[in-house]
Design a protein around this motif. Structure first.
Motif, PDB file in Angstrom:
ATOM      1  N   ALA A 160      -5.771  18.064   1.794  1.00 24.49           N
ATOM      2  CA  ALA A 160      -5.635  16.983   0.826  1.00 24.49           C
ATOM      3  C   ALA A 160      -6.843  16.851  -0.083  1.00 24.49           C
ATOM      4  O   ALA A 160      -6.719  16.336  -1.201  1.00 24.49           O
ATOM      5  N   ALA A 161      -8.017  17.287   0.380  1.00 28.34           N
ATOM      6  CA  ALA A 161      -9.263  17.029  -0.347  1.00 28.34           C
ATOM      7  C   ALA A 161      -9.797  18.289  -1.007  1.00 28.34           C
ATOM      8  O   ALA A 161      -9.816  19.370  -0.400  1.00 28.34           O
ATOM      9  N   GLN A 192     -11.432  -1.932  -8.199  1.00 30.96           N
ATOM     10  CA  GLN A 192     -11.706  -1.862  -6.760  1.00 30.96           C
ATOM     11  C   GLN A 192     -10.399  -1.779  -5.955  1.00 30.96           C
ATOM     12  O   GLN A 192     -10.204  -2.471  -4.947  1.00 30.96           O
ATOM     13  N   ILE A 193      -9.506  -0.925  -6.437  1.00 37.58           N
ATOM     14  CA  ILE A 193      -8.294  -0.628  -5.677  1.00 37.58           C
ATOM     15  C   ILE A 193      -8.702   0.181  -4.454  1.00 37.58           C
ATOM     16  O   ILE A 193      -9.347   1.219  -4.564  1.00 37.58           O
ATOM     17  N   THR A 194      -8.346  -0.311  -3.298  1.00 38.50           N
ATOM     18  CA  THR A 194      -8.850   0.235  -2.035  1.00 38.50           C
ATOM     19  C   THR A 194      -8.336   1.638  -1.788  1.00 38.50           C
ATOM     20  O   THR A 194      -7.131   1.906  -1.876  1.00 38.50           O
ATOM     21  N   LEU A 195      -9.248   2.537  -1.450  1.00 47.01           N
ATOM     22  CA  LEU A 195      -8.907   3.893  -1.030  1.00 47.01           C
ATOM     23  C   LEU A 195      -8.960   3.957   0.491  1.00 47.01           C
ATOM     24  O   LEU A 195     -10.011   3.731   1.089  1.00 47.01           O
ATOM     25  N   GLU A 196      -7.831   4.257   1.110  1.00 48.36           N
ATOM     26  CA  GLU A 196      -7.771   4.391   2.565  1.00 48.36           C
ATOM     27  C   GLU A 196      -8.057   5.850   2.922  1.00 48.36           C
ATOM     28  O   GLU A 196      -7.161   6.657   3.128  1.00 48.36           O
ATOM     29  N   ILE A 197      -9.346   6.191   2.967  1.00 51.20           N
ATOM     30  CA  ILE A 197      -9.745   7.583   3.177  1.00 51.20           C
ATOM     31  C   ILE A 197      -9.714   7.920   4.671  1.00 51.20           C
ATOM     32  O   ILE A 197     -10.242   7.182   5.501  1.00 51.20           O
ATOM     33  N   THR A 203       0.874  -1.167   0.000  1.00 49.63           N
ATOM     34  CA  THR A 203       0.000   0.000   0.000  1.00 49.63           C
ATOM     35  C   THR A 203       0.906   1.210   0.000  1.00 49.63           C
ATOM     36  O   THR A 203       1.918   1.220   0.700  1.00 49.63           O
ATOM     37  N   LEU A 204       0.582   2.228  -0.787  1.00 54.56           N
ATOM     38  CA  LEU A 204       1.469   3.372  -0.908  1.00 54.56           C
ATOM     39  C   LEU A 204       0.718   4.671  -0.639  1.00 54.56           C
ATOM     40  O   LEU A 204      -0.406   4.856  -1.106  1.00 54.56           O
ATOM     41  N   HIS A 205       1.360   5.563   0.109  1.00 50.24           N
ATOM     42  CA  HIS A 205       0.814   6.897   0.275  1.00 50.24           C
ATOM     43  C   HIS A 205       0.821   7.596  -1.089  1.00 50.24           C
ATOM     44  O   HIS A 205       1.880   7.781  -1.697  1.00 50.24           O
ATOM     45  N   ALA A 206      -0.337   7.960  -1.555  1.00 52.52           N
ATOM     46  CA  ALA A 206      -0.455   8.632  -2.852  1.00 52.52           C
ATOM     47  C   ALA A 206      -1.796   9.345  -2.902  1.00 52.52           C
ATOM     48  O   ALA A 206      -2.774   8.903  -2.300  1.00 52.52           O
ATOM     49  N   GLY A 207      -1.831  10.462  -3.634  1.00 49.76           N
ATOM     50  CA  GLY A 207      -3.081  11.200  -3.742  1.00 49.76           C
ATOM     51  C   GLY A 207      -3.465  11.907  -2.465  1.00 49.76           C
ATOM     52  O   GLY A 207      -4.639  12.220  -2.255  1.00 49.76           O
ATOM     53  N   GLU A 208      -2.464  12.185  -1.618  1.00 44.87           N
ATOM     54  CA  GLU A 208      -2.714  12.978  -0.407  1.00 44.87           C
ATOM     55  C   GLU A 208      -2.098  14.365  -0.580  1.00 44.87           C
ATOM     56  O   GLU A 208      -2.782  15.373  -0.514  1.00 44.87           O
ATOM     57  N   ALA A 209      -0.781  14.399  -0.815  1.00 47.78           N
ATOM     58  CA  ALA A 209      -0.086  15.674  -1.007  1.00 47.78           C
ATOM     59  C   ALA A 209       0.179  15.962  -2.476  1.00 47.78           C
ATOM     60  O   ALA A 209       0.642  17.039  -2.819  1.00 47.78           O
ATOM     61  N   ALA A 210      -0.101  14.999  -3.327  1.00 44.95           N
ATOM     62  CA  ALA A 210       0.071  15.180  -4.773  1.00 44.95           C
ATOM     63  C   ALA A 210      -1.118  14.546  -5.482  1.00 44.95           C
ATOM     64  O   ALA A 210      -1.890  13.803  -4.879  1.00 44.95           O
ATOM     65  N   SER A 211      -1.218  14.835  -6.765  1.00 44.20           N
ATOM     66  CA  SER A 211      -2.446  14.491  -7.489  1.00 44.20           C
ATOM     67  C   SER A 211      -2.293  13.224  -8.325  1.00 44.20           C
ATOM     68  O   SER A 211      -1.733  12.235  -7.883  1.00 44.20           O
ATOM     69  N   LEU A 212      -2.769  13.284  -9.554  1.00 40.28           N
ATOM     70  CA  LEU A 212      -2.950  12.080 -10.353  1.00 40.28           C
ATOM     71  C   LEU A 212      -1.647  11.403 -10.735  1.00 40.28           C
ATOM     72  O   LEU A 212      -1.590  10.178 -10.835  1.00 40.28           O
ATOM     73  N   ASP A 213      -0.592  12.174 -10.965  1.00 39.62           N
ATOM     74  CA  ASP A 213       0.691  11.553 -11.297  1.00 39.62           C
ATOM     75  C   ASP A 213       1.155  10.638 -10.171  1.00 39.62           C
ATOM     76  O   ASP A 213       1.702   9.552 -10.417  1.00 39.62           O
ATOM     77  N   GLY A 270      -2.864   4.824   0.060  1.00 44.99           N
ATOM     78  CA  GLY A 270      -2.940   5.545   1.326  1.00 44.99           C
ATOM     79  C   GLY A 270      -3.500   6.930   1.087  1.00 44.99           C
ATOM     80  O   GLY A 270      -2.823   7.793   0.531  1.00 44.99           O
ATOM     81  N   HIS A 271      -4.745   7.129   1.429  1.00 46.54           N
ATOM     82  CA  HIS A 271      -5.547   8.328   1.184  1.00 46.54           C
ATOM     83  C   HIS A 271      -6.154   8.237  -0.222  1.00 46.54           C
ATOM     84  O   HIS A 271      -7.309   7.895  -0.362  1.00 46.54           O
ATOM     85  N   GLY A 272      -5.381   8.578  -1.261  1.00 53.22           N
ATOM     86  CA  GLY A 272      -5.920   8.486  -2.627  1.00 53.22           C
ATOM     87  C   GLY A 272      -7.044   9.449  -2.914  1.00 53.22           C
ATOM     88  O   GLY A 272      -7.702   9.351  -3.956  1.00 53.22           O
ATOM     89  N   VAL A 273      -7.277  10.397  -2.020  1.00 59.31           N
ATOM     90  CA  VAL A 273      -8.472  11.237  -2.116  1.00 59.31           C
ATOM     91  C   VAL A 273      -8.420  12.170  -3.323  1.00 59.31           C
ATOM     92  O   VAL A 273      -9.469  12.608  -3.822  1.00 59.31           O
ATOM     93  N   GLN A 274      -7.219  12.450  -3.834  1.00 64.17           N
ATOM     94  CA  GLN A 274      -7.136  13.353  -4.972  1.00 64.17           C
ATOM     95  C   GLN A 274      -7.441  12.662  -6.303  1.00 64.17           C
ATOM     96  O   GLN A 274      -7.280  13.265  -7.364  1.00 64.17           O
ATOM     97  N   ILE A 275      -7.945  11.455  -6.253  1.00 65.17           N
ATOM     98  CA  ILE A 275      -8.479  10.822  -7.456  1.00 65.17           C
ATOM     99  C   ILE A 275      -9.650  11.637  -8.002  1.00 65.17           C
ATOM    100  O   ILE A 275     -10.011  11.528  -9.181  1.00 65.17           O
ATOM    101  N   THR A 276     -10.225  12.493  -7.159  1.00 68.95           N
ATOM    102  CA  THR A 276     -11.310  13.366  -7.625  1.00 68.95           C
ATOM    103  C   THR A 276     -10.849  14.314  -8.727  1.00 68.95           C
ATOM    104  O   THR A 276     -11.680  14.847  -9.476  1.00 68.95           O
TER     105      THR A 276
END
Length: 407
Positions: A295-296, A280-285, A209-219, A234-240
């Protein structure tokens, strides 16, 4: 004087069985424990008693900056350098999970940050494993609350220890290590710097599991799922940022009929968002934490404004967690850092109930999502699913049996 309304009774939410996937050990230290250990080792604190220290952590974590948020960890890490302190803190964390109603929790931490007192990373892992075992035993014996706690070992993006941490994780599965993570500054440090570690984890069938989409976006998210082969974000919230709000007439003209409004709003997913959802890649929100670190994106701006014009969510009701969940993403709910964010899974559930009308079927589904996304063996997943289904079946029956005015 007008009598104030009684506080809502959320005992039913407190009692729900839960699963937590994104829970940082160094972000959940009890304030009194910090005070006690700091006095022993001579570490200066910004406050001298537990209540004031708790308030200091909360105030400084509400910075709207991940960098400033992470600065608060210098005080928790300072008291986590001796073996006996790691055992104590891990034991208390396991108890905290039990109080929170968590039946299964994956707690992450970075062994490389706990060697300043002379411990090796291996010795630190052993100490944390001992503490989790002690805490789980105490929860079972004294509280009659079962809890299973497993470790996820984190490497830090800004350091060069990731291969050693991945090797440590693989070597210590018998001590309850179930996964590997890379945390730290997303924007400044690419996962390309840690390819050897990620390859090693993959070659040894260690879940990532990797921290991503918390402090940076889609890249960052794309790098995590493609280069990092992450099973969870880990978070992944910036998938929005890969979501567009359009009209039915624009998205699917053929669906428009006399009885269907062409101006009805629909969500359109970009390729990355569709991949995350469809697989269904898990988002740890972690909503409370996301609000503290900006982040959001603001819910009402998502998909309607260019990314550079979207404001950040400032309160729970404007966080996109409900939108992601109701759109079919594999959303799970975790506290991230219980101390800094003054939260728990129970607190997050209560806020979901108050702000978005989530009820027990939603909490059941969120918890099943967490079971499915967990790194436990499939047989254990089936067993835990059975426990959850039995609990919620009984719970649902009790709701049906309530008198109408009570229900």
């Amino acid at each position: 004087m007008t009598a104030s309304a009684p506080a809502p009774d959320y005992a039913w939410i407190e009692q729900l069985p839960k699963v937590s996937l994104h829970d940082h050990l160094d972000g959940g230290v009890h304030p009194q424990t910090i005070v006690d250990i700091a006095a022993e080792i001579g570490h200066a604190l910004p406050a001298q008693n537990a209540d004031d220290l708790k308030a200091w952590f909360e105030d400084n974590a509400n910075s709207r900056s991940l960098a400033s948020y992470l600065e608060t960890f210098k005080h928790t890490l300072a008291v986590m350098q001796r073996r006996e302190d790691l055992v104590r803190i891990a034991g208390e964390h396991a108890l905290e999970l039990a109080f929170d109603g968590v039946l299964y929790g994956e707690v992450r931490w970075a062994p490389e940050l706990h060697t300043a007192g002379g411990l090796s990373m291996e010795e630190a892992v052993e100490a944390v494993a001992e503490g989790f075992a002690q805490g789980a035993a105490m929860a079972s014996q004294r509280l009659r609350k079962p809890v299973m706690v497993r470790q996820i070992l984190c490497a830090m993006r800004q350091n060069n220890n990731s291969l050693a941490v991945a090797q440590l994780a693989v070597a210590n599965r018998a001590l309850g290590v179930v996964g590997f993570d890379i945390a730290g500054p997303e924007k400044e440090f690419s996962l390309q710097n840690h390819r050897e570690a990620l390859d090693y984890a993959t070659q040894h069938f260690l879940p990532v599991t990797l921290h991503a989409g918390e402090a940076a976006s889609l890249d960052s998210i794309q790098e995590a799922v493609i280069d990092g082969r992450a099973l969870r974000l880990g978070h992944g919230v910036q998938i929005t940022d890969d979501i567009t709000i359009t009209t039915l007439g624009e998205a699917n003209p053929e669906a428009v009929t006399e009885d269907v409004d062409a101006d009805q709003e629909v969500m359109k997913l970009g390729n990355l968002a569709a991949w995350i959802k469809d697989r269904q890649i898990t988002l740890e929100i972690c909503p409370c934490s996301n609000l503290q670190t900006d982040a959001a994106a603001l819910l009402t701006d998502i998909g309607r404004l260019p990314l550079e014009q979207q404001k950040r969510a400032r309160d729970y009701a404007s966080h996109p967690v409900a939108m992601l969940y109701r759109s079919g993403f594999a959303v799970t709910i975790s506290p991230d850092n219980r101390l800094m964010s003054s939260t728990s899974v129970t607190t997050e559930f209560i806020k979901l109930h108050e702000n978005f009308g989530f009820d027990w079927p939603d909490f059941f589904q969120l918890t099943l999502n967490a079971v499915d996304g967990s790194f436990m063996p499939v047989d254990q997943k089936h067993s835990l699913r059975g426990i959850l289904q039995d609990y919620y079946s009984t719970f649902a029956q009790a709701q049906e049996d309530l008198p109408e005015e009570s229900a």
